[in-house]
Design a protein around this motif. Structure first.
Motif, PDB file in Angstrom:
ATOM      1  N   GLY A 177      33.415  46.576  43.167  1.00  0.00           N
ATOM      2  CA  GLY A 177      33.169  45.228  42.660  1.00  0.00           C
ATOM      3  C   GLY A 177      34.425  44.375  42.664  1.00  0.00           C
ATOM      4  N   LEU A 178      35.558  44.966  42.305  1.00  0.00           N
ATOM      5  CA  LEU A 178      36.821  44.230  42.355  1.00  0.00           C
ATOM      6  C   LEU A 178      37.148  43.810  43.780  1.00  0.00           C
ATOM      7  CD1 LEU A 178      38.966  46.391  39.888  1.00  0.00           C
ATOM      8  CD2 LEU A 178      38.188  44.046  39.503  1.00  0.00           C
ATOM      9  N   ASP A 179      36.834  44.675  44.736  1.00  0.00           N
ATOM     10  CA  ASP A 179      37.063  44.347  46.134  1.00  0.00           C
ATOM     11  C   ASP A 179      36.209  43.154  46.548  1.00  0.00           C
ATOM     12  OD1 ASP A 179      38.255  44.662  48.631  1.00  0.00           O
ATOM     13  OD2 ASP A 179      36.783  46.134  49.315  1.00  0.00           O
ATOM     14  N   ALA A 180      34.925  43.161  46.163  1.00  0.00           N
ATOM     15  CA  ALA A 180      34.030  42.053  46.503  1.00  0.00           C
ATOM     16  C   ALA A 180      34.510  40.744  45.881  1.00  0.00           C
ATOM     17  CB  ALA A 180      32.614  42.372  46.039  1.00  0.00           C
ATOM     18  N   LEU A 181      34.930  40.809  44.626  1.00  0.00           N
ATOM     19  CA  LEU A 181      35.448  39.614  43.963  1.00  0.00           C
ATOM     20  C   LEU A 181      36.697  39.105  44.675  1.00  0.00           C
ATOM     21  CD1 LEU A 181      35.401  37.623  41.591  1.00  0.00           C
ATOM     22  CD2 LEU A 181      36.611  39.340  40.224  1.00  0.00           C
ATOM     23  N   GLY A 182      37.563  40.031  45.081  1.00  0.00           N
ATOM     24  CA  GLY A 182      38.752  39.635  45.829  1.00  0.00           C
ATOM     25  C   GLY A 182      38.413  38.970  47.143  1.00  0.00           C
ATOM     26  N   HIS A 183      37.383  39.466  47.823  1.00  0.00           N
ATOM     27  CA  HIS A 183      36.959  38.834  49.080  1.00  0.00           C
ATOM     28  C   HIS A 183      36.512  37.393  48.834  1.00  0.00           C
ATOM     29  CE1 HIS A 183      35.837  43.086  50.768  1.00  0.00           C
ATOM     30  NE2 HIS A 183      37.146  42.858  50.794  1.00  0.00           N
ATOM     31  N   ALA A 184      35.747  37.194  47.762  1.00  0.00           N
ATOM     32  CA  ALA A 184      35.245  35.855  47.468  1.00  0.00           C
ATOM     33  C   ALA A 184      36.388  34.869  47.224  1.00  0.00           C
ATOM     34  CB  ALA A 184      34.322  35.906  46.249  1.00  0.00           C
TER      35      ALA A 184
ATOM     36  N   GLY B 241      43.546  37.133  52.836  1.00  0.00           N
ATOM     37  CA  GLY B 241      44.882  36.601  52.617  1.00  0.00           C
ATOM     38  C   GLY B 241      45.856  37.614  52.063  1.00  0.00           C
ATOM     39  N   ALA B 242      46.791  37.115  51.263  1.00  0.00           N
ATOM     40  CA  ALA B 242      47.950  37.902  50.843  1.00  0.00           C
ATOM     41  C   ALA B 242      47.605  39.027  49.878  1.00  0.00           C
ATOM     42  CB  ALA B 242      48.989  36.982  50.201  1.00  0.00           C
ATOM     43  N   ALA B 243      46.538  38.877  49.074  1.00  0.00           N
ATOM     44  CA  ALA B 243      46.208  39.946  48.120  1.00  0.00           C
ATOM     45  C   ALA B 243      45.834  41.232  48.853  1.00  0.00           C
ATOM     46  CB  ALA B 243      45.074  39.506  47.190  1.00  0.00           C
ATOM     47  N   HIS B 244      45.072  41.097  49.942  1.00  0.00           N
ATOM     48  CA  HIS B 244      44.720  42.283  50.711  1.00  0.00           C
ATOM     49  C   HIS B 244      45.924  42.802  51.493  1.00  0.00           C
ATOM     50  CE1 HIS B 244      40.615  41.400  49.584  1.00  0.00           C
ATOM     51  NE2 HIS B 244      40.262  42.567  50.097  1.00  0.00           N
ATOM     52  N   SER B 245      46.785  41.910  51.932  1.00  0.00           N
ATOM     53  CA  SER B 245      48.008  42.354  52.605  1.00  0.00           C
ATOM     54  C   SER B 245      48.878  43.164  51.649  1.00  0.00           C
ATOM     55  CB  SER B 245      48.800  41.154  53.123  1.00  0.00           C
ATOM     56  OG  SER B 245      48.071  40.456  54.110  1.00  0.00           O
ATOM     57  N   ALA B 246      48.925  42.742  50.397  1.00  0.00           N
ATOM     58  CA  ALA B 246      49.723  43.456  49.401  1.00  0.00           C
ATOM     59  C   ALA B 246      49.051  44.739  48.952  1.00  0.00           C
ATOM     60  CB  ALA B 246      49.973  42.552  48.191  1.00  0.00           C
ATOM     61  N   ALA B 247      47.720  44.773  48.991  1.00  0.00           N
ATOM     62  CA  ALA B 247      46.989  45.940  48.499  1.00  0.00           C
ATOM     63  C   ALA B 247      47.091  47.132  49.447  1.00  0.00           C
ATOM     64  CB  ALA B 247      45.517  45.570  48.278  1.00  0.00           C
TER      65      ALA B 247
ATOM     66  N   VAL C 112      43.684  45.555  45.040  1.00  0.00           N
ATOM     67  CA  VAL C 112      43.347  44.135  45.207  1.00  0.00           C
ATOM     68  C   VAL C 112      43.263  43.456  43.841  1.00  0.00           C
ATOM     69  CG1 VAL C 112      41.566  42.520  45.963  1.00  0.00           C
ATOM     70  CG2 VAL C 112      42.170  44.463  47.407  1.00  0.00           C
ATOM     71  N   GLY C 113      42.599  44.127  42.892  1.00  0.00           N
ATOM     72  CA  GLY C 113      42.430  43.535  41.566  1.00  0.00           C
ATOM     73  C   GLY C 113      43.741  43.263  40.861  1.00  0.00           C
ATOM     74  N   MET C 114      44.717  44.164  41.009  1.00  0.00           N
ATOM     75  CA  MET C 114      46.020  43.965  40.363  1.00  0.00           C
ATOM     76  C   MET C 114      46.824  42.853  41.019  1.00  0.00           C
ATOM     77  SD  MET C 114      47.416  47.741  39.253  1.00  0.00           S
ATOM     78  CE  MET C 114      47.017  48.576  40.778  1.00  0.00           C
ATOM     79  N   MET C 115      46.736  42.732  42.336  1.00  0.00           N
ATOM     80  CA  MET C 115      47.573  41.763  43.047  1.00  0.00           C
ATOM     81  C   MET C 115      46.973  40.354  43.065  1.00  0.00           C
ATOM     82  SD  MET C 115      50.186  43.513  43.688  1.00  0.00           S
ATOM     83  CE  MET C 115      50.995  42.077  44.403  1.00  0.00           C
ATOM     84  N   LEU C 116      45.649  40.261  42.992  1.00  0.00           N
ATOM     85  CA  LEU C 116      44.993  38.974  43.201  1.00  0.00           C
ATOM     86  C   LEU C 116      45.434  37.872  42.226  1.00  0.00           C
ATOM     87  CD1 LEU C 116      42.939  37.504  44.961  1.00  0.00           C
ATOM     88  CD2 LEU C 116      41.139  38.293  43.408  1.00  0.00           C
TER      89      LEU C 116
ATOM     90  N   LEU D  52      40.443  36.356  36.414  1.00  0.00           N
ATOM     91  CA  LEU D  52      40.500  37.556  37.246  1.00  0.00           C
ATOM     92  C   LEU D  52      41.118  38.722  36.475  1.00  0.00           C
ATOM     93  CD1 LEU D  52      41.665  35.898  40.585  1.00  0.00           C
ATOM     94  CD2 LEU D  52      39.388  36.789  40.074  1.00  0.00           C
ATOM     95  N   GLU D  53      42.141  38.423  35.678  1.00  0.00           N
ATOM     96  CA  GLU D  53      42.756  39.473  34.868  1.00  0.00           C
ATOM     97  C   GLU D  53      41.781  40.016  33.839  1.00  0.00           C
ATOM     98  OE1 GLU D  53      47.434  38.074  35.159  1.00  0.00           O
ATOM     99  OE2 GLU D  53      46.149  37.245  33.596  1.00  0.00           O
ATOM    100  N   SER D  54      40.934  39.153  33.278  1.00  0.00           N
ATOM    101  CA  SER D  54      39.964  39.618  32.282  1.00  0.00           C
ATOM    102  C   SER D  54      38.917  40.521  32.933  1.00  0.00           C
ATOM    103  CB  SER D  54      39.302  38.430  31.585  1.00  0.00           C
ATOM    104  OG  SER D  54      38.401  37.755  32.439  1.00  0.00           O
ATOM    105  N   VAL D  55      38.511  40.203  34.170  1.00  0.00           N
ATOM    106  CA  VAL D  55      37.556  41.060  34.876  1.00  0.00           C
ATOM    107  C   VAL D  55      38.203  42.406  35.192  1.00  0.00           C
ATOM    108  CG1 VAL D  55      36.185  41.332  36.979  1.00  0.00           C
ATOM    109  CG2 VAL D  55      36.263  39.120  35.836  1.00  0.00           C
TER     110      VAL D  55
END
Length: 821
Positions: free
Chosen positions: A194-201, A262-268, A283-287, A324-327
């Motif tokens: 779910g965090l991955d899907a949210l990051g994609h969005a 973008g950059a969150a997936h590059s960092a993940a 992804v969730g930590m970096m986004l 995003l941090e709360s999720v």
């Protein structure tokens, strides 16, 4: 957003609905299938999904074979094995059943069946050869969106790097979305995918390749995932929430196909490769940090606002990062890299790898390895106070009032303070006097100061006599003798608890020992229920220039459940009486986030403040230090989270209050204060202390700063009174900071004003702060918290509202992660 063209590839049919997998046989027959290969994992097979799919296929007269050896992160060797299995089985159709790994393996297998070779031959885009077999994607998770993409992510066995292998021909011909298949997911899988899907969005919404069509998919994917991921984690059997999550993941996959990431997936990705952190968690930590970095781009910032508005959330970039941090916390995932085992020494290598990732080129802001390094350091989470980077309010000291932290002040250093008293003051150093009056009608439930509610008049007089004896001892010392205070501050407790007679004797003795006839400011803290007319008249006559009224809130229920002694009527009476006395400055204190507060109640408090139109308003965000009644109640109930609004809510309330005050002509002059007339209304006590003034601290547990040494008095009544009866100054602990620590102290305290001048530190300390603190400033800058204009380093409003968290970036290593008090 700039309107750009797009090419809508109608190549994947989507069938969505509960129990849609039971139609798999008829759907596969429509594609001409006769002999089908199900590509899946052992875990999916164990959950019964393979058997269910096989029944549906065989009931339609189709032959079925199963390859169930897909690992979590498939490599080129795994694709080779799957393709060899498929050739031997003579299949004509493939089904990727499971998470992204199963679907990616099926795509890779299809490429090798059609064109031969190995997966590294297909790295990039448009490399597929030959005629591909029909592919059906059946996700059992709500995450990758691979069912609606033409890309497969495969690890190269030779380099151990993730390869993106994409081709229009590799896209599934059919995607079957059945939310009942996701009911068997373990909670951790639900959270991570779910965090991955949210990051994609979020990422697809702002990339350089975004378009009107990708935006449509991105914003709907965000709306579905941001609301339903917490919901499905709380209620795992909620099929509607799971359906919305699965649909949201598919929409996000469609967005990726059009706009990339973008950059969150590059960092993940390097975090997964180097430290084995699950992709969704990474992804969730970096986004949130990437969102803050990208928010410096006006177009991205506006798109983030629109994204939040579409989802019905507060619309600004910082709110998105906080949301995003709360999720992330709702998912139960680690919130920092440090919690996940990442070590600081790995950051340069991680940054270099992140900058080389293919998705980095699509980030809305150009991003370098140095930028990634700053993002990783921000995500490490070291140095933040307890609760400071969380939505919930947990126990700990949030407000930063000095440096180094008080926990480093030690009794064995007390002699350093006594030595400082024997030295003459540095030229042109202002002097202040602070007197702690520790008496209250009631102890507020959030109060962490040394206060007493059980002392009688005789005991109070003993205390006041002791405070005068203490001042007399100071007046004899070279550090104070012959000097006149620039400012005097009566703090509490409740100074206005004292009677007029007590105040008259007290202030008369103080003026005799250390005359304050030249003081620019005399501040007096008050509780509204202790301000009858005669007392207000005396305070005005004694020379009080700023009367600070501790209103905290106007709601009767909130005042009562938080332990305040006064009510709303006493506020009105005290303020009217003070205004009639024509004090030069009347300040109202408010606290955002008290127990029981709501959006509506806070708004009414702000409106009432605007009606009163005080000269200045001070707004603090509620914190729960260890020695409070609220903490004791939490401890007895085994609670980790305080029963007060979270940090994101408190910051939003403060931001709203400041905006409304500014609309009425007030100026925000610090992280906590708004003043009606900045030219006339000053906070001398604050400004002098934050630039290194000397301060004589009188009273039990009081703090002082003399000749470059910090000190604090005895914490308890008996030791304080007893030492003064013996003719001793009651200094209990002290610390003499180094030159570097003095520099950091002034820097972080002045940042709380919202801006610092590099020229000031260059002139006073001979240090170019932009070079000395380049890494910390980069973190603030990349987070969207800092703006530079020449020598002026200025915090954005988002930065100002959480400055007490951000200044930990400047702490020396030995002071990070240490208890503050």
């Amino acid at each position: 957003m700039t309107i750009t063209g797009f090419d809508l590839p109608a190549r994947t049919r989507v069938v969505f609905g509960a129990h849609a997998v039971d139609r798999l046989g008829e759907l596969a027959r429509e594609l001409g299938a006769r002999r089908v290969l199900i590509v899946t994992s052992a875990g999916v097979a164990a959950a019964g999904h393979v058997e269910r799919a096989r029944r549906a296929l065989e009931s339609a007269g189709l032959e079925t074979v199963v390859f169930d050896r897909v690992p979590e992160n498939p490599s080129s060797r795994d694709i080779d094995e799957c393709a060899a299995f498929a050739r031997q089985a003579s299949i004509d159709t493939l089904i990727g059943l499971g998470g992204g790994s199963s679907m990616d393996t099926a795509k890779g297998c299809n490429c090798l069946l059609a064109g031969g070779g190995r997966m590294p031959d297909y790295r990039g885009y448009g490399k597929a050869r030959g005629s591909m077999r029909p592919l059906i994607a059946v996700p059992t998770t709500a995450g990758t969106g691979s069912e609606c993409q033409s890309y497969a992510l495969i690890t190269d066995d030779g380099t151990h790097q993730k390869m993106a292998c994409g081709d229009p021909k590799a896209a599934p011909a059919l995607a079957v979305l059945d939310p009942t298949l996701t009911l068997s997911q373990p909670r951790a899988v639900t959270a991570n995918t779910g965090l991955d899907a949210l990051g994609h969005a979020v990422e697809t919404a702002v990339t350089r390749k975004r378009s009107e069509l990708s935006w449509l998919y991105s914003r709907e994917a965000f709306r579905l995932t941001v609301h339903n991921l917490p919901r499905v984690l709380e209620r795992p059997d909620d099929l509607e929430a799971r359906a919305k999550m699965q649909l949201g993941a598919a929409y996000a996959g469609m967005a990726i196909e059009l706009s990339m990431l973008g950059a969150a997936h590059s960092a993940a990705n390097p975090l997964t490769t180097r430290f084995g952190i699950v992709h969704g968690q990474a992804v969730g930590m970096m986004l949130p940090h990437v969102v803050r970095f990208n928010s410096q781009d006006p177009s991205a910032r506006e798109t983030y606002r629109e994204l939040m508005a579409h989802a019905g959330e507060t619309s600004n970039g910082e709110d998105l990062a906080a949301r995003l941090e709360s999720v992330l916390r709702a998912a139960g995932a680690p919130t920092t890299l440090a919690e996940s085992g990442v070590t600081p020494d790995a950051i340069p290598e991680l940054a270099a790898q992140a900058a080389a990732q293919w998705t980095a080129q699509f980030n809305p802001r150009a991003i370098t390895a140095a930028d990634f390094e700053s993002l990783y350091r921000a995500a490490m989470g070291t140095g933040s106070p307890s609760g400071a980077n969380e939505s919930e309010t947990s126990v700990g000291s949030y407000f930063v009032s000095n440096y180094p932290p008080y926990s480093f002040w030690k009794p064995e250093h007390a002699q350093e303070a006594f030595a400082a008293l024997e030295r003459s003051p540095a030229p042109d150093t202002p002097l202040g006097v602070y007197l702690h009056i520790p008496f209250c009608r009631k102890r507020c439930h959030f109060c962490y100061f040394r206060v007493y509610t059980d002392k009688n008049a005789e005991e109070i007089q003993h205390y006041l006599d002791a405070a005068i004896a203490e001042l007399e001892l100071y007046a004899r010392k070279p550090i104070a003798g012959g000097r006149k205070p620039d400012f005097v501050y009566f703090g509490g407790g409740t100074p206005s608890y004292l009677s007029v007679r007590q105040l008259e004797a007290l202030t008369g003795s103080m003026k005799r020992l250390l005359p304050w006839d030249r003081a620019e400011e005399v501040t007096f803290e008050c509780e509204p229920g202790t301000l009858p007319g005669p007392k207000l008249r005396f305070l005005r006559d004694m020379g009080v220039t700023r009367l600070s009224i501790g209103v905290e809130h106007f709601d009767e229920h909130i005042l009562r459940i938080n332990g305040r002694a006064h009510g709303a009527k006493e506020i009105d009476r005290a303020y009217a009486g003070a205004r009639a006395m024509d004090f030069p400055q009347i300040n109202i204190d408010l606290i955002a986030g008290m127990m029981g507060d709501t959006d509506e109640k806070w708004q009414r408090a702000v409106e009432r403040t605007l009606e009163m139109a005080p000269d200045s308003v001070t707004i603090y965000q509620m914190e729960i230090p260890y020695n409070t009644i609220i903490f004791q109640e939490m401890k007895s109930k085994g609670l980790d989270v305080a029963p007060v609004p979270g940090w994101d809510v408190k910051r939003r309330w403060c931001a709203s209050a400041f905006e409304q005050l500014e609309a009425r002509g007030y100026a925000v002059t610090s992280a906590y204060t708004a003043v009606k007339d900045p030219e006339r209304t000053k906070f001398v006590y604050r400004d002098r202390l934050w630039t290194g003034a000397d301060l004589i601290g009188l009273g039990v547990a009081s703090f002082g700063h003399l000749g470059g040494t910090h000190c604090q008095n005895e914490h308890d009544w008996e030791p304080y009174i007893g030492r003064l009866k013996r003719g001793e100054l009651p200094i209990y602990r002290a610390l003499t900071p180094t030159a570097e620590e003095r520099l950091i102290r002034e820097l972080i305290l002045q940042f709380k004003l919202g801006h610092v001048g590099a020229a000031y530190f260059r002139g006073k300390f001979g240090v170019e702060i932009r070079e000395r603190f380049a890494r910390a400033l980069d973190t603030l800058r990349n987070g969207g918290y800092l703006i530079e204009a020449g020598d002026d380093l200025r915090l954005t409003r988002e930065g100002l509202l959480q400055v007490d968290r951000l200044v930990h970036e400047f702490f020396l290593p030995q002071h990070r992660n240490a208890r503050y008090t």
